[in-house]
Design an enzyme around this catalytic site. Structure first.
Site, mmCIF file in Angstrom:
data_model
loop_
_atom_site.group_PDB
_atom_site.id
_atom_site.type_symbol
_atom_site.label_atom_id
_atom_site.label_comp_id
_atom_site.label_asym_id
_atom_site.label_seq_id
_atom_site.Cartn_x
_atom_site.Cartn_y
_atom_site.Cartn_z
ATOM 1 N N ASP A 72 0.886 -1.162 0.000
ATOM 2 C CA ASP A 72 0.000 0.000 0.000
ATOM 3 C C ASP A 72 0.923 1.211 0.000
ATOM 4 O O ASP A 72 1.619 1.474 0.998
ATOM 5 C CB ASP A 72 -0.895 -0.009 1.235
ATOM 6 C CG ASP A 72 -1.891 1.149 1.253
ATOM 7 O OD1 ASP A 72 -1.638 2.160 0.558
ATOM 8 O OD2 ASP A 72 -2.912 1.055 1.956
ATOM 9 N N TYR A 172 -10.090 15.614 -9.385
ATOM 10 C CA TYR A 172 -9.457 14.830 -10.445
ATOM 11 C C TYR A 172 -8.461 15.702 -11.200
ATOM 12 O O TYR A 172 -7.340 15.274 -11.506
ATOM 13 C CB TYR A 172 -10.526 14.298 -11.407
ATOM 14 C CG TYR A 172 -9.977 13.342 -12.456
ATOM 15 C CD1 TYR A 172 -9.936 11.975 -12.222
ATOM 16 C CD2 TYR A 172 -9.507 13.809 -13.683
ATOM 17 C CE1 TYR A 172 -9.431 11.093 -13.173
ATOM 18 C CE2 TYR A 172 -9.003 12.941 -14.639
ATOM 19 C CZ TYR A 172 -8.968 11.594 -14.380
ATOM 20 O OH TYR A 172 -8.469 10.740 -15.317
ATOM 21 N N LYS A 176 -4.310 14.851 -11.480
ATOM 22 C CA LYS A 176 -3.613 14.530 -12.727
ATOM 23 C C LYS A 176 -2.613 15.612 -13.140
ATOM 24 O O LYS A 176 -1.523 15.312 -13.635
ATOM 25 C CB LYS A 176 -4.636 14.279 -13.834
ATOM 26 C CG LYS A 176 -5.517 13.053 -13.569
ATOM 27 C CD LYS A 176 -4.672 11.817 -13.264
ATOM 28 C CE LYS A 176 -5.518 10.593 -12.995
ATOM 29 N NZ LYS A 176 -4.694 9.412 -12.664
#
Length: 302
Positions: A72, A172, A176
């Site tokens: 993780d 988002y 990115k």
């Protein structure tokens, strides 16, 4: 093109672009450590069938040496132990690919910050940004011990495209765009050590989840173009894998340091093709897709 004797870490290689990259690095002869949270004994919240063991087996089947390690990448101690293991077993790291994501079930289409679920949005930022920084923190010291190392930060969209287009939501969009900037910043730190950092985007990726969403398989994916004609510009995860393999094998890869690159753009330079012999270049056509009436951000790029 050979990567015999080279060691790579593909962080986030359970499925999608990460799996495609790992497999192609293996096809070029590299030893590839593949990480993710889903194993045959344990699933992540994705609850999907793909596993890191399966990815490692695909790497080995292509001629490389695949090594699966459950990690993780939000847990710093897990990442530290991973890098310590690579150092102990291989004594080197030549390629680091940060493809950690995990946000497909967290983002909401075209939602302003006040309408988007806050918990999911913040989780997306942790998965898409913090994981990359944690992994870089522990892995880059090993990468720079030998000149010529390569860091690939995988994102969605070229810097040019993202600079002019709003990507779905503030969460988002930030996730990115941040990865591209991150690669640029790492480039400044890595250059004095003879290492190269780039950000890389696939085009319209025919990932396992994307094929499932369109109700097709890789064998009959063109059937989806009956409903969405622009799906014809899509590409397999192996295409971006070949882009990374080409970069890793290029002795002059430092010319790309700090740049935002795409699988399709690199194919024009290095001459590789997708599995079917095509050479898709999705970002070249994204504005046309948008002009045709279907927002590019809604077509499923990565």
């Amino acid at each position: 093109m050979t990567l015999e004797g080279k060691v790579a870490l593909v962080a986030g290689a359970t499925r999608g672009a990460g799996r495609g990259i790992a497999v192609e690095l293996g096809a070029a002869g590299a030893t590839v450590y593949v990480t993710g949270r889903t194993t045959r004994a344990h699933q992540s919240e994705y609850a999907r069938p793909e596993t890191i063991e399966e990815t490692a087996e695909l790497v080995s089947a292509q001629g490389g040496h695949g090594i699966a390690v459950q990690v993780d990448h939000l847990v710093a101690e897990d990442v530290r132990k991973l890098v310590d293991r690579i150092r102990a077993e291989q004594g080197r790291l030549d390629v680091l690919v940060n493809d950690i994501w995990g946000g497909e079930k967290l983002f909401e289409w075209n939602k302003p910050v006040w309408e988007h679920d806050l918990t999911n949005g913040l989780r997306m930022l942790r998965l898409g940004i913090d994981t990359h920084l944690i992994t870089a923190h522990y892995a880059l010291p090993l990468l720079i011990e030998r000149p010529g190392g390569l860091l690939v930060e995988v994102t969605d969209g070229t810097a040019e495209y993202n600079a002019e287009h709003y990507r779905l939501s503030p969460f988002y969009d930030l996730a990115k765009v941040s990865v591209t900037r991150m690669a640029w910043a790492h480039a400044k730190d890595l250059a004095p050590h003879g290492a190269t950092s780039i950000s890389l985007t696939p085009g319209w990726l025919r990932s396992e989840m994307m094929l499932e969403a369109f109700g097709v398989t890789e064998d009959n994916w063109r059937d989806a173009t009956a409903k969405v004609p622009h799906f014809v510009i899509s590409e397999t995860p192996r295409f971006i894998g070949r882009a990374v393999a080409a970069l890793a094998a290029d002795p002059d890869r430092s010319r790309w340091n700090g740049l935002s690159l795409s699988s399709g753009g690199l194919a024009q330079v290095y001459g590789f093709t997708d599995l079917d012999g095509s050479r898709p270049d999705a970002w070249r056509y994204v504005p046309e897709v948008q002009d045709a009436g279907k927002p590019a951000d809604a077509t499923g790029y990565r």
